[in-house]
Scaffold this motif. Structure first.
Motif, PDB file in Angstrom:
ATOM      1  N   GLY A   7      -3.615   2.818   5.134  1.00 43.91           N
ATOM      2  CA  GLY A   7      -3.321   1.399   4.936  1.00 43.91           C
ATOM      3  C   GLY A   7      -2.367   0.909   6.013  1.00 43.91           C
ATOM      4  N   GLY A  33      -7.679   2.691   7.818  1.00 40.12           N
ATOM      5  CA  GLY A  33      -7.632   1.348   7.245  1.00 40.12           C
ATOM      6  C   GLY A  33      -8.649   1.187   6.133  1.00 40.12           C
ATOM      7  N   GLY A  34      -8.750  -0.046   5.623  1.00 46.29           N
ATOM      8  CA  GLY A  34      -9.696  -0.344   4.556  1.00 46.29           C
ATOM      9  C   GLY A  34     -11.000  -0.892   5.101  1.00 46.29           C
ATOM     10  N   VAL A  67      -1.293   1.194   0.645  1.00 49.11           N
ATOM     11  CA  VAL A  67      -2.422   0.349   0.199  1.00 49.11           C
ATOM     12  C   VAL A  67      -2.004  -0.422  -1.053  1.00 49.11           C
ATOM     13  CG1 VAL A  67      -4.160   1.934   1.137  1.00 49.11           C
ATOM     14  CG2 VAL A  67      -3.436   2.173  -1.251  1.00 49.11           C
ATOM     15  N   ALA A  71      -6.446   0.071  -4.638  1.00 50.18           N
ATOM     16  CA  ALA A  71      -6.979   1.200  -3.855  1.00 50.18           C
ATOM     17  C   ALA A  71      -6.232   2.502  -4.122  1.00 50.18           C
ATOM     18  CB  ALA A  71      -6.910   0.863  -2.362  1.00 50.18           C
ATOM     19  N   VAL A  75      -7.358   6.477  -3.192  1.00 50.17           N
ATOM     20  CA  VAL A  75      -6.654   7.119  -2.075  1.00 50.17           C
ATOM     21  C   VAL A  75      -6.010   8.432  -2.535  1.00 50.17           C
ATOM     22  CG1 VAL A  75      -4.637   6.889  -0.552  1.00 50.17           C
ATOM     23  CG2 VAL A  75      -6.282   5.005  -0.746  1.00 50.17           C
TER      24      VAL A  75
END
Ligand SMILES: NC(=O)c1ccc[n+]([C@@H]2O[C@H](COP(=O)([O-])OP(=O)(O)OC[C@H]3O[C@@H](n4cnc5c(N)ncnc54)[C@H](OP(=O)(O)O)[C@@H]3O)[C@@H](O)[C@H]2O)c1
Length: 258
Positions: A7, A33-34, A67, A71, A75
């Motif tokens: 994140g 990242g997302g 994050v 999420a 994660v």
């Protein structure tokens, strides 16, 4: 030492900027990242290593989870497949807890819960942190060494992190409003806008530095600049009449009850 970030939005990005600003080689930072390409956008500017593979975090001595709440579960599930005693995991998510992290990753994994504020991006943040009970002195010192690159560490318990995070994390926006109000007042009485901002910002910085350096509490510092019947005490009386102190307390309370 390689540092991993899962994140890189507002907070992850601010921490990465702060680390690079304090001399960390971007090549030593691995980021996932997302789905919206936020980390990829930041990578173009900051040149860290971007990855989509959790396996690439195995080599990271410290892994920062940054994050949002939705999420977190995914994660931590993914992380639990790859972390070992060689990794230390720091979650900066407000919704995390030491107990939850330990349950997700296993008791043998070193964990810490930290709540930083956005001035970490310039190395002047406040980072509230609580540690898992199984943390060794060596792991704790390593995490402290890492976090201290981003600002001042304030160690606390997991149940105090919420209010500490609210005071440190929400007040930058409140202080921005205060700076804006001071500048508006300057402009109202004839100062050019740019100059009014500079004066307000530097005054805030200088006042905070003076308080930190002198170690005096704010009452002593305020009393030193309020002469009997003088202009400053008249200004303070006007602040009190308009509920300044109560407005600030109510703002923190509203944010904390969020
Ligand atoms: N902002 C603050 O001042 C602050 C202060 C203290 C703590 N925190 C904590 O920090 C956390 C993040 O907050 P934020 O303000 O930085 O939110 P944010 O700007 O929305 O950033 C979250 C990032 O996480 C990424 N992401 C989502 N799912 C992911 C996944 N499965 N793997 C890897 N990355 C993923 C998103 O990437 P995409 O955009 O690419 O989808 C997004 O950029 C929160 O839990 C919050 O409680 C924030």
């Amino acid at each position: 030492m390689t540092i991993g970030f899962i994140g890189a939005g507002s907070m992850g990005g601010a921490m990465i900027e702060g680390l690079i600003g304090s001399g960390t080689d971007p090549g030593d930072i691995v980021v996932k990242g997302g789905t919206h390409g936020t980390a990829a956008g930041l990578q173009e500017k900051l040149k860290f290593t971007l990855t989509d593979r959790y396996q690439d975090f195995k080599a990271c001595r410290i892994i920062v989870v940054a994050v949002g709440t939705s999420a977190l579960e995914t994660v931590f599930k993914q992380l639990s497949q790859i972390v070992t005693k060689k990794n230390s995991v720091i979650s900066v998510a407000a919704a995390s807890s030491i107990a939850g992290m330990q349950q997700a990753l296993g008791d043998q994994i070193t964990v810490a819960h930290a709540i930083p504020n956005t001035p970490v991006s310039v190395g002047e943040g406040v980072i509230g942190v609580s540690y898992g009970s199984k943390l060794s002195d060596a792991d704790k010192s390593l995490i402290n060494q890492f976090l201290s690159k981003l600002g001042k560490i304030v160690e606390t318990t997991d149940d105090q992190l919420g209010i500490l995070g609210t005071v440190a994390g929400c007040s930058p926006a409140f202080i921005d409003v205060f700076i804006e109000a001071l500048s508006d007042a300057g402009v109202l009485h004839g100062l050019p806008r740019k100059q009014a901002y500079e004066v307000a910002e530097q005054t805030l910085l200088g006042t905070a530095k003076l308080a930190l350096k002198s170690g005096e509490n704010p009452t002593v510092l305020k009393d030193a600049v309020t002469s009997p019947g003088g202009t400053t005490i008249k200004g303070i009386a006007a602040l009190e009449k308009n509920g300044f102190r109560n407005a600030v307390i109510e703002a923190i309370t509203a944010a904390n009850n969020g």
